[in-house]
Design a protein around this motif. Structure first.
Motif, PDB file in Angstrom:
ATOM      1  N   TYR A 164       0.863  -1.185   0.000  1.00  0.00           N
ATOM      2  CA  TYR A 164       0.000   0.000   0.000  1.00  0.00           C
ATOM      3  C   TYR A 164       0.895   1.228   0.000  1.00  0.00           C
ATOM      4  O   TYR A 164       1.701   1.427   0.915  1.00  0.00           O
ATOM      5  CB  TYR A 164      -0.908  -0.013   1.229  1.00  0.00           C
ATOM      6  N   ASP A 165       0.783   2.040  -1.059  1.00  0.00           N
ATOM      7  CA  ASP A 165       1.633   3.213  -1.192  1.00  0.00           C
ATOM      8  C   ASP A 165       0.867   4.324  -1.898  1.00  0.00           C
ATOM      9  O   ASP A 165       0.263   4.085  -2.953  1.00  0.00           O
ATOM     10  CB  ASP A 165       2.902   2.849  -1.972  1.00  0.00           C
ATOM     11  N   LYS A 166       0.883   5.513  -1.327  1.00  0.00           N
ATOM     12  CA  LYS A 166       0.270   6.706  -1.924  1.00  0.00           C
ATOM     13  C   LYS A 166      -1.195   6.487  -2.296  1.00  0.00           C
ATOM     14  O   LYS A 166      -1.651   6.902  -3.352  1.00  0.00           O
ATOM     15  CB  LYS A 166       1.072   7.180  -3.120  1.00  0.00           C
ATOM     16  N   GLY A 167      -1.938   5.782  -1.440  1.00  0.00           N
ATOM     17  CA  GLY A 167      -3.367   5.602  -1.645  1.00  0.00           C
ATOM     18  C   GLY A 167      -3.752   4.495  -2.597  1.00  0.00           C
ATOM     19  O   GLY A 167      -4.924   4.332  -2.925  1.00  0.00           O
ATOM     20  N   VAL A 168      -2.777   3.704  -3.064  1.00  0.00           N
ATOM     21  CA  VAL A 168      -3.064   2.602  -3.981  1.00  0.00           C
ATOM     22  C   VAL A 168      -2.607   1.288  -3.355  1.00  0.00           C
ATOM     23  O   VAL A 168      -1.446   1.147  -2.975  1.00  0.00           O
ATOM     24  CB  VAL A 168      -2.379   2.804  -5.351  1.00  0.00           C
TER      25      VAL A 168
END
Length: 145
Positions: free
Chosen positions: A120-124
């Motif tokens: 999970y990174d930057k809302g994705v």
């Protein structure tokens, strides 16, 4: 196979469109669930795996739950309410940000569940689901008794 997944997503709408008196029911449902309240998803399939990208902006990683059971990937989570940005009188011109519980399910067969990974990174949310290795039948001779 990707078209097969898309067909399942449209199954309910197509069923309703079969009867003219029911044509407006899907639009009633659509109005009750704003477009932004669903988890937008991209699914890529190769010979070796599925790759699922789910937009989950403003979620905390600890509030996201991922499960794979009986060929179904379930992504769920909850997002707490946002801070109130009203002025002192409580006036709010518009508020479109949603909060609450969200869930999506995806039918992805023949996955090696022990090798699933997620990031999970930057809302994705990115989930990689390796497919089971296919056993190659080499054939063998059968003697007759």
């Amino acid at each position: 196979m990707a078209n097969e997944i898309m067909d399942r997503n449209n199954l309910m709408r197509n069923w309703f469109n079969g009867d003219s008196w029911m044509n407006n029911i899907p639009s009633l449902f659509d109005n009750n669930f704003p477009e932004d309240s669903t988890l937008k998803t991209d699914i890529k399939e190769t010979d070796k795996d599925y790759e699922v990208h789910v937009d989950m902006p403003a979620f905390n990683k600890k509030d996201i739950d991922i499960n794979y059971d009986n060929d179904v990937l379930t992504v769920s989570g909850h997002r707490d309410s946002f801070d109130d940005h009203s002025d002192k009188k409580g006036d709010m011109i518009m508020s479109e940000r949603s909060s609450g519980r969200f869930m999506r399910q995806y039918h992805l067969p023949a996955v090696d569940s022990e090798k699933i990974t997620a990031n999970y990174d930057k809302g994705v949310l990115k989930v990689s689901l390796p497919k089971m290795e296919k056993k190659v039948e080499t054939g063998h001779h059968i003697d007759i008794d």
